[in-house]
Design a protein around this motif. Structure first.
Motif, mmCIF file in Angstrom:
data_model
loop_
_atom_site.group_PDB
_atom_site.id
_atom_site.type_symbol
_atom_site.label_atom_id
_atom_site.label_comp_id
_atom_site.label_asym_id
_atom_site.label_seq_id
_atom_site.Cartn_x
_atom_site.Cartn_y
_atom_site.Cartn_z
ATOM 1 N N GLY A 14 0.518 -1.184 0.263
ATOM 2 C CA GLY A 14 0.159 -0.548 0.506
ATOM 3 C C GLY A 14 0.389 1.080 0.146
ATOM 4 O O GLY A 14 0.276 2.442 0.601
ATOM 5 N N ILE A 19 -1.192 2.575 -3.738
ATOM 6 C CA ILE A 19 -1.853 2.900 -4.120
ATOM 7 C C ILE A 19 -2.572 2.973 -5.652
ATOM 8 O O ILE A 19 -3.670 2.851 -5.616
ATOM 9 C CB ILE A 19 -1.937 4.231 -3.415
ATOM 10 N N LEU A 34 -6.772 -4.741 -2.360
ATOM 11 C CA LEU A 34 -5.806 -3.519 -1.544
ATOM 12 C C LEU A 34 -5.093 -4.320 -0.535
ATOM 13 O O LEU A 34 -5.694 -3.857 0.810
ATOM 14 C CB LEU A 34 -5.026 -2.390 -1.850
ATOM 15 N N GLU A 36 -2.344 -4.586 2.136
ATOM 16 C CA GLU A 36 -0.950 -3.600 2.938
ATOM 17 C C GLU A 36 -0.668 -4.284 4.466
ATOM 18 O O GLU A 36 -1.313 -4.411 5.685
ATOM 19 C CB GLU A 36 -1.551 -1.809 3.475
ATOM 20 N N LEU A 41 -1.570 3.109 5.192
ATOM 21 C CA LEU A 41 -1.207 3.850 4.094
ATOM 22 C C LEU A 41 -0.112 4.629 3.263
ATOM 23 O O LEU A 41 0.128 5.346 4.413
ATOM 24 C CB LEU A 41 -2.094 4.167 2.864
ATOM 25 N N LEU A 119 -10.354 -2.465 0.564
ATOM 26 C CA LEU A 119 -8.628 -2.371 1.368
ATOM 27 C C LEU A 119 -8.579 -2.763 2.424
ATOM 28 O O LEU A 119 -9.049 -3.438 3.313
ATOM 29 C CB LEU A 119 -8.145 -0.883 2.137
#
Length: 446
Positions: A14, A19, A34, A36, A41, A119
């Protein structure tokens, strides 16, 4: 019990590259996840305080990185999180782009939500299921146990080529021969700095600063960065293996980000080396703060306001792609038919073992092309790389690793992944003309 998730495109990492990859894939209509490892992020831009962003422009001042990266800058500006692109008063590049890391974290989330991206933070990828040249899934581990995330296309924006490495795709590390990498740096911020005193010192003692510092402009442009104080560094005998002070101003009026610590000879993919690096980096932070307070004009009342969550890493693993960008490609400003991004950042190699920095500037029109083939992993048909781990030589990585370039390759990787899903094609078989058309439609400069 292991839980499962599925998406068209799975982006791992991330940071700025990840991003932008996830936003781009989502905007192309691909269902996108995504992943992370931290709870926020921004990657090195937030976790390691890599600041400011350098550079969106060529040495001559032409902006060659736009697209989603420029959208982010404009959103930051609208929220008071960036003054935009400013003249680099170090003189190494034409512009730098200061930004507020906390505002950037939320701008990124807002843009991901708008693009329909799911996310997952606090999620560490520790296993990749690959078979017959295809990645089937990645395993993430977190507070709720294991998840198995299935996808059609995968984007490795981990910075360390983690997905490629775990999948069995060929990876490279460091320079040829000894495999040494550029040093790690623990960055930190100081508040209470008298920047006018710094400016006066630069104007009065120009020979004490980097040779390209625009001294004649300092009385009329904002002070954004300083490289020099050579005489003070030499007199103090600081036991850090470099030869000058380097810091950048902001985001606050009395604040600087110090880029001076240097941890060499350790592997950023080895947990025991990383443990040593974190300790050494933090010891050097205190050493540097004391030196600045004692020796440098304007720093007498300064104090540490923040230190990176983790040490900053310039170089670890990178994929072995269909093409590896070379130093000759960069310094000659080479153009490629399958160009998917351009950059005006020069070669900037922090010596893996010595004190200095090796720099080389770009010829031609001041920008070089990054070809699509640098993003396409060998042996794994549904894997693309973005950011620091694209396919380059050790020397060329010294320019592609910079954040704006990572943002640009991120936008490309996400766009290409979505196009591959739509066409049921391998990464290597994406129609480059369609990809270039989509990138230009998304504001990129090719």
């Amino acid at each position: 019990m292991e839980r499962t998730l599925q998406a068209d495109v799975v982006v791992v990492g991330g940071g700025p590259a990840g991003i932008n990859a996830a936003i781009a894939a989502g905007r192309q209509g691909a269902s996108t996840i995504l992943i992370e490892r931290y709870g926020f992020l921004g990657g090195m831009s937030t976790a390691a305080s890599v600041y400011p962003w350098m550079t969106f422009h060529t040495e001559q001042g032409e902006q060659v990185i736009k697209g989603i990266a420029q959208e982010i800058v404009e959103r930051l500006m609208a929220q008071g999180g960036s003054p935009g692109h400013l003249r680099d008063t170090v003189g190494f590049v034409h512009t730098v782009t200061p930004y507020h890391p906390e505002i950037y974290k939320l701008v990124a989330i807002d843009m991901l939500k708008e693009a329909g991206v799911k996310l997952l933070v606090h999620s560490f990828v520790d296993d990749v299921e690959a078979d017959g040249g295809l990645i089937r899934s990645v395993q993430i581990t977190g507070k709720s146990g294991h998840y198995r995330v299935y996808g059609k296309m995968f984007v490795d924006a981990s910075g360390d080529a983690d997905v490629a490495y775990l999948s069995g795709a060929p990876t490279l590390q460091g320079r040829e021969g000894d495999k040494r990498t550029q040093p790690m740096t623990m960055k930190f911020r100081l508040r209470g700095v008298d920047l006018e005193a710094v400016r006066r010192s630069m104007i009065e003692n120009p020979d004490n600063f980097y040779r390209k510092t625009p001294i004649a402009e300092l009385d009329r442009i904002p002070l954004t960065g300083v490289q020099g104080f050579y005489s003070e560094w030499k007199a103090a005998g600081v036991s850090i293996n470099r030869d000058q002070v380097l810091f950048f101003t902001g985001p606050a009026d009395d604040e600087v980000l110090v880029n001076c610590t240097r941890v060499q000879g350790l592997d950023g993919t080895d947990i025991e080396d990383l443990t040593k690096a974190e300790e050494e980096g933090r010891r050097q932070v205190l050493m540097m703060a004391e030196f600045l307070q004692k020796w440098i004009p304007g720093f007498a009342k300064a104090s540490i306001s923040s230190v990176g969550t983790q040490i900053g890493i310039r170089e670890t693993r990178r994929i072995e792609g269909l093409y590896s960008l070379t130093i000759d490609d960069v310094v000659t400003g080479r153009k490629f038919d399958d160009v998917i991004a351009r950059s005006g950042y020069p070669i900037d190699i922090h010596d893996p073992s010595g004190k200095g920095v090796t720099a080389a500037w770009i010829g031609g029109d001041g920008a070089y092309d990054i070809p699509y083939r640098c993003l396409v992993a060998r042996e794994i048909r549904n894997l693309l790389a973005a950011g620091r781990c694209i396919s380059t030589t050790h020397e060329a990585l010294a320019t592609t690793r910079l954040t704006p370039s990572c943002m640009a390759t991120g936008q490309t990787a996400g766009t290409a992944a979505a196009l591959a899903v739509a066409a049921n094609a391998a990464a290597a078989d994406v129609d480059v003309k369609k990809l270039q058309h989509a990138l230009i439609g998304g504001g990129a400069v090719l």
